[in-house]
Motif scaffolding. Structure first.
Motif: not given
Length: 208
Positions: A161-163, A165, A171-173, A175
């Protein structure tokens, strides 16, 4: 099955169209399969499906309207179904048993749709890739690392689940579980971060 024999990776696509996300994933799979001298098939393609030129020109890639049950009707024992519900994890030893690795549709759905269940019912032997949801290209990459590079599943470096940037405000994570690259970032298809940034206002589901 000898260790040196080339492997075949098959994704049952089933959909009439190819979304931007899936196209980038399939290109990544095709290029990596080409490097490992294997084969990559999209199977069960509807007759109206248009293969992108970028994918068609990679020699390792093949498009198939037939399903896996037809392609391997005489020899199901060669085929390993990557199945979250399987009782055994994939191991390096499976490279001696199987030479075809089957991925049941779009693995990157969030939440996942169990399209694999139909293939399970057709009698293909299954193996798990762990409990975390992966994108399709990640699932094929992990399978190749285990089968061809003989790295046990638990020793593969993962990022869960990396973010991502994009700038200091945005930014978005993700899933999904990814393989961690040498730079410490998730290994993603070329152009994927740009696609996600461009479509950051859309749900990830819409990008398939």
């Amino acid at each position: 099955m000898s260790k040196s024999s080339s492997k075949t990776y098959i994704v049952e696509h089933l959909d009439e169209e190819l979304g931007a996300w899936s196209e980038l994933e399939y290109l990544a799979i095709a290029r990596e399969t080409q490097e490992s001298r294997g084969s990559f098939l999209l199977s069960s393609l509807p007759p109206v499906f248009k293969v992108p030129e970028s994918l068609a020109k990679i020699p390792a890639f093949r498009a198939e309207t037939r399903g896996v049950e037809d392609l391997y009707a005489q020899d199901k024992s060669r085929v390993c179904l990557l199945d979250p519900a399987a009782s055994k994890d994939l191991s390096p030893e499976d490279g001696e048993i199987f030479d075809v690795f089957l991925f049941g549709g779009i693995l990157g759905d969030d939440p996942p749709r169990d399209r694999t269940s139909e293939l399970r019912k057709k009698g293909f032997e299954g193996r798990r890739l762990g409990s975390k949801q992966m994108t399709t290209d990640t699932a094929v990459r992990v399978t190749r690392m285990v089968i061809e590079e003989k790295i046990p599943l638990e020793r593969i470096p993962y990022l869960d689940f990396p973010e991502l940037n994009f700038d200091e405000h945005e930014s978005t994570q993700m899933p999904f579980r990814y393989v961690k690259g040498a730079d410490g970032k998730p290994i993603m298809p070329e152009g994927m971060v740009e696609l996600i940034k461009k479509d950051a206002d859309k749900a990830i589901d819409d990008l398939f």
